[in-house]
Design an enzyme around this catalytic site. Structure first.
Site, short mmCIF file in Angstrom:
data_model
loop_
_atom_site.label_atom_id
_atom_site.label_comp_id
_atom_site.label_asym_id
_atom_site.label_seq_id
_atom_site.Cartn_x
_atom_site.Cartn_y
_atom_site.Cartn_z
N TYR B 94 -23.59 -63.34 -30.51
CA TYR B 94 -24.29 -62.68 -31.76
C TYR B 94 -24.62 -63.82 -32.78
CZ TYR B 94 -24.42 -57.64 -31.07
OH TYR B 94 -24.49 -56.45 -30.70
N GLU B 190 3.92 -56.13 -15.35
CA GLU B 190 2.45 -55.76 -15.26
C GLU B 190 1.94 -55.01 -16.36
OE1 GLU B 190 1.41 -54.96 -11.32
OE2 GLU B 190 -0.23 -53.85 -11.75
N ASP B 242 3.36 -54.71 -9.08
CA ASP B 242 3.59 -53.53 -8.36
C ASP B 242 3.34 -54.20 -6.74
OD1 ASP B 242 3.52 -51.90 -10.26
OD2 ASP B 242 1.02 -51.51 -10.02
#
Lengths: 363, 363
Positions: B94, B190, B242
């Protein structure tokens, strides 16, 4: 004994155990969380749950799995409360998932099955899941003229550097309390990047307020905290949101609650919240250029019309005009659009002006 | 004068201005951010950018728009640095968007055009965007045995309650410094929900460490902070992720950097990071039940094979075995799966065991 545990015991003892003791079919009654059972209470100005309820019986083949799932989630919550621990909704899924002895049947096949049961337990107990020690993902930060304690730590939100304090998923009064507060209002902004601009410019210090964001649609922890600060600290709440259907919707949820979770409005909604976000007429009033225009598409138009039809927007002339103006413009604008007028225009001009002009607030 | 400003002046004065002064075609050279120009440096164990560069000339019709966009972004960064303010990448879009006088042409049509130019300026200046006062969205929290200062506020990360401190987008040494540190290592998890479990169990206190999360793939601020804590405080970094391709990928980015942003690896990657996440063999070793299995799909298989082919995984027997085992199992597992062994199994058993057994770390 915590409040959650007390409610839990009353429920299980009062309803399920009694019928079992009397050798009757154990049953539970779960208020219905459907659109047809969500009503807008005009006097309280929040979305409330109606009286419709469904019964789950243990000895009904169609309902016994549901009955057992409900008991399982309730008992896992009781265990969490007993052990003074908390869990995410995904965690609760894993905590309660197992194969039923002697069968290949699982208690839950995926989280899509356990999440609605958590909501069932909440409505049946008239408790927030947070009181049952279960939380949704946490997002959002806070800084400002307030000291709090969270799990025993006293935290001065005036000295939180560039990042602020992460708003935890559970902000119930037994683990999260308010200490010294000098702030006169709360400014809630939509996004973390906008929050960073206000924090860097020390807006909360200059204007004596508390500054929060919720990374878009604020999660439950943020909404609950806004509700508590508004009611317990008597602080007005101003929302700086985008000029688009998503911004209107965020405002609607903060203010009146959501249809989905109508039962929690009374502990989460802030009916007195004011919208001081970007308005369609700001395009002319603040001399913004065409560069800030983002064309609306069919999805925006559909969403805007849906929002206009909500009973809590319907009949509010200001809001009807506002949404009509956006549709007529054919474009939407973000808060960041104000950057085209200068890096700190939003903190030094836009919001201070809005705060002064009560007649410019949307309610 | 800040470091960023200094770099900026040397660049503009040295290259662009000199050619302009001599009435030659002003040009800038931008190192190429392509896969073919990203190499794995085996000695440093990070992904590095090669020597290929492209030249942008002002008087080349095909390149002049790009040249001007680059100058525009560079000059907006200079303004941010001069004014001691920071901006998000959306904000920078912007700040620099406008119509070119006398035309209908915009400097940028959308953010997809300005984001790559920001990266161009970073690589050309060999500076992180954070040094140019530009930040990506911030996510992630921190708590632990460490005191820091952020924008002048001293913050004790041992007293951060349930939420922790939000990790800001910019953690460069001029605005974010380390004070008293008693921690012996960093545990990076995580997800925020897993982080909440570790924080609630006061793991960082019991095990004398620093606890961070990055809401999935950690954003730049979190990676930069991990890099700085590892190098400046001499703390080993352990990653609890994971057992799935996404977890492997997060590890890969934390450890070696990303292909996309190869030029920033030296200031973000932690080649010594260790993976202490869930492993395929943990299914048997920790007596997990079938309930934790999440079937892998074709996308997982494809992603796992891609990761195996990365030069920094290729030839690492342990990782080859690990990924092969996941594929052979036909299922993946989340850290939350350990909840099936008890609410605090992960903090009281799993991670303490992993930390003790060096031979179980994946490197």
């Amino acid at each position: 004994m915590t409040c959650g545990l007390f409610i839990m015991k009353v429920w299980v003892t009062g309803k399920v155990m009694k019928s079992a003791d009397k050798k009757r079919d154990p049953e539970i009654s779960i208020p219905m969380r459907t659109l047809s059972n969500a009503n807008y209470n005009k006097k309280k100005r929040i979305i409330e749950m109606g009286d419709k309820a469904a019964t789950r019986n243990f000895f009904d083949l169609n309902k016994s799995k549901n009955f057992m799932q409900t008991m399982l989630i309730a008992s896992a919550c009781k265990k969490l409360i007993d052990e003074e621990k908390t869990s995410s909704i995904r965690g609760l899924y894993y905590l309660t998932k197992h194969s039923i002895k002697g069968t290949n049947e699982k208690t839950f096949n995926d989280q899509k099955e356990s999440d609605p049961i958590i909501e069932d337990v909440e409505v049946a107990l008239e408790a927030l899941r947070e009181q049952l020690h279960v939380f949704a993902d946490s997002r959002g930060s806070i800084a400002g003229n307030l000291t709090i304690t969270s799990r025993g730590d006293e935290i001065d939100l005036r000295r939180m550097g560039a990042g602020g304090m992460s708003i935890p998923g559970i902000v119930e009064p037994d683990v999260f309390t308010f200490k010294k507060c000098d702030a006169k209002f709360i400014l809630h902004v939509e996004k973390g990047t906008v929050w960073a601009r206000f924090n860097e410019d020390r807006f909360w210090e200059k204007h004596n307020c508390i500054l929060t964001h919720g990374s878009g649609q604020p999660p439950r922890g943020v909404r609950r905290l806004l509700h508590r600060m508004h009611n317990e600290l008597n602080l007005p709440l101003y929302c700086l949101l985008d000029n688009d259907p998503w911004g209107y919707y965020i405002y609607s949820v903060i203010k009146q609650g959501s249809i989905n979770l109508a039962f929690e409005s009374k502990r989460m909604a802030v009916p007195d919240a004011k919208f001081i976000g970007v308005r369609s007429k700001d395009f002319e009033e603040f001399g913004l250029s065409d560069d800030v225009k983002i064309a609306i598409d069919n999805k925006d138009i559909k969403r805007a019309k849906q929002i206009l039809a909500y009973p809590w927007f319907k009949g509010k002339k200001d809001w009807e005009k506002e949404i009509a103006a956006m549709l007529q413009h054919g474009f939407k604008m973000e808060v960041e659009a104000l950057l085209t007028n200068g890096i700190s225009f939003v903190t030094e001009e836009f919001v201070p002006q809005k705060l002064k002009q009560r007649n410019k607030w949307l309610d």
